[in-house]
Scaffold this active site. Sequence first.
Site, PDB file in Angstrom:
ATOM      1  N   LYS A  93       0.788  -1.245   0.000  1.00  0.00           N
ATOM      2  CA  LYS A  93       0.000   0.000   0.000  1.00  0.00           C
ATOM      3  C   LYS A  93       0.822   1.298   0.000  1.00  0.00           C
ATOM      4  O   LYS A  93       0.446   2.266   0.664  1.00  0.00           O
ATOM      5  CB  LYS A  93      -0.943   0.031   1.215  1.00  0.00           C
ATOM      6  CG  LYS A  93      -1.984  -1.039   1.227  1.00  0.00           C
ATOM      7  CD  LYS A  93      -2.805  -1.012   2.485  1.00  0.00           C
ATOM      8  CE  LYS A  93      -2.035  -1.456   3.686  1.00  0.00           C
ATOM      9  NZ  LYS A  93      -2.860  -1.808   4.840  1.00  0.00           N
ATOM     10  N   ASP A 128      -5.599  -5.412  10.732  1.00  0.00           N
ATOM     11  CA  ASP A 128      -6.871  -4.671  10.744  1.00  0.00           C
ATOM     12  C   ASP A 128      -8.093  -5.557  10.468  1.00  0.00           C
ATOM     13  O   ASP A 128      -9.177  -5.325  11.010  1.00  0.00           O
ATOM     14  CB  ASP A 128      -6.849  -3.470   9.781  1.00  0.00           C
ATOM     15  CG  ASP A 128      -6.401  -3.813   8.371  1.00  0.00           C
ATOM     16  OD1 ASP A 128      -6.076  -4.977   8.108  1.00  0.00           O
ATOM     17  OD2 ASP A 128      -6.375  -2.883   7.525  1.00  0.00           O
TER      18      ASP A 128
HETATM   19  C1  BGC Z   1      -2.046  -5.751   3.919  1.00  0.00           C
HETATM   20  C2  BGC Z   1      -2.963  -6.429   4.920  1.00  0.00           C
HETATM   21  C3  BGC Z   1      -4.089  -5.488   5.304  1.00  0.00           C
HETATM   22  C4  BGC Z   1      -4.794  -4.950   4.074  1.00  0.00           C
HETATM   23  C5  BGC Z   1      -5.915  -3.979   4.412  1.00  0.00           C
HETATM   24  C6  BGC Z   1      -2.844  -5.166   2.765  1.00  0.00           C
HETATM   25  O1  BGC Z   1      -2.010  -4.446   1.922  1.00  0.00           O
HETATM   26  O2  BGC Z   1      -1.102  -6.679   3.433  1.00  0.00           O
HETATM   27  O3  BGC Z   1      -2.251  -6.826   6.068  1.00  0.00           O
HETATM   28  O4  BGC Z   1      -5.010  -6.183   6.116  1.00  0.00           O
HETATM   29  O5  BGC Z   1      -3.855  -4.295   3.245  1.00  0.00           O
HETATM   30  O6  BGC Z   1      -5.463  -2.876   5.109  1.00  0.00           O
END
Ligand code: BGC
Length: 384
Positions: A93, A128
Site C-alpha cells: 500500500k 486490521d
Molecule cells: C495488507 C494487509 C491489510 C490490508 C488492508 C494489505 O495491503 O497486506 O495486512 O489487512 O492491506 O489494510
Amino acid sequence: MALDLGGTNLRVCHVTLLGNGEHTIRQQKYVVSEELKTGPMRNLCDFIADCVDSFLTENGTIDSDSTIQLGYTFSFPVLQTSINRGVLKQWTKGFNCSGAVGKDVTILLQDSFRRKNINVNIAAIVNDTVGTLMAYAYKHPDTTMGVIMGTGFNASYYEDMNKVKKWTGKTDQEMVINMECGAFDCERRVLPLTVYDNKMDRESINVHQQLYEKMVAGMYLGEITRNALIELIDRQLLFNGESSKDLNKIWSFETAYMSSIEVDETEDLCDTAHILESVLSIPSTTLADRQIVKKVCNAVGVRAARLASCHIAGVLKHTGKVGQDCIIAIDGSLFEFYPKFEKNMGTALAAILGEQARSKVKFDLARDGSGLGAAIIAMIAAKN
Ligand code: BGC
C-alpha cells in the site's frame, strides 16, 4: 489503547468497554506524510510514539503511573510468532520504510516508547481484518469474517485449529487466521489480469506482489482506469485523441473520481465533465466521451466487487458455511463509499453460491472497527 497504522491515516484510540456489546471510544487521526511512509523505520516509529504522547497529554484522564496496555493494529503482512511479536515480511500500500522488513515491528515501536519515556506496553499486534472481526464480534458474536476493502484488501476468518498445520499445541478450539489474501496468485496463473493491470503493477513500488489486492483495492482502481482511458485516447476513440498533462501523470486519476463519475446521473454528465475538464484539464469532451469514461469506471469497479466476492465465497465453502446465516463485517472506504459496491458484491455472490445461499449472507459496515478490536485483544492479552 489502540493504534492503527496502515490505512490513510494513523489513528490513536482510547477505548472503554461498557459490557453488553457497548463501548465508548476517544480517537485522534494523524496524517502520515509520504516522507515518513518511505523513509527510515526509526523515524516512523518516533512519529507514532510522539502521536501517542500528544494524545495522552491532550486526553489527560489516563493514570500516568500505571503502564498503559496497547493493541497495535499493524496492517501489513507479518510473521506473527506470539500475541505481541511480529516480523514484517514485506510492505504494501505505498509504504516502503527502510530497516523494517525482517525485523520485529513491535520491538521497534516499543524501543521508541522507551527512548521517549512513554509508559506504554504493546500487549498485542493485530491485523486490521482481525481487529474488525473482533470489534464486530463484541456486539454480534456470530460474525463470520472480518474484511477490509479500502486502500488495501484483506480478510480474516475462524479456522479449526486441527487444520492449522503450523500449530502444534492443543487443537480443540478455533484460531483467527489473517489470510493476507491480497497476495493470492502472485504466480499470475489464475487472476484474469489485463494489460491495464500489468502496466499499473509494473509502475507500483511492489512489482508482481499483492496482485489480487491490486485488482480490488481503492489504492489501485483509479490507475487501472487511467491506463484504459489512455489506451482509448491513443486509439483515437476518446477525447478526439487528445490527453492532458494531468491525465498523463501516473496515479493522477483517483479512485474517488470513479465514485463521482459512477453516481453522475445528470443528463449531460456534467459532474463527469467537471472532473475531466476542470480537474484533469482535458481540453474538451463530448457526451459520448463522458459515457465511455463512465463505462470504463463501471467495468473496473464491478470487477473489483466481483473479485472480492470470490474470496468470501471461497472462505464460506472452505469452512462449510454455505447456506448458513453469516455476518461479514467489512470496513474500508471502497465498501462504504463506492457506488453500488455492496450490491455488486451481492450479485456476484449469488452467481457463485446461488440466490438461496446468498440470502443468508449479510455484509455489514464495521466502520473504524480495527481500533476497538485491537484494544479488546490487548486487554485480554494483558489480563492473561
Ligand atoms: C495488507 C494487509 C491489510 C490490508 C488492508 C494489505 O495491503 O497486506 O495486512 O489487512 O492491506 O489494510
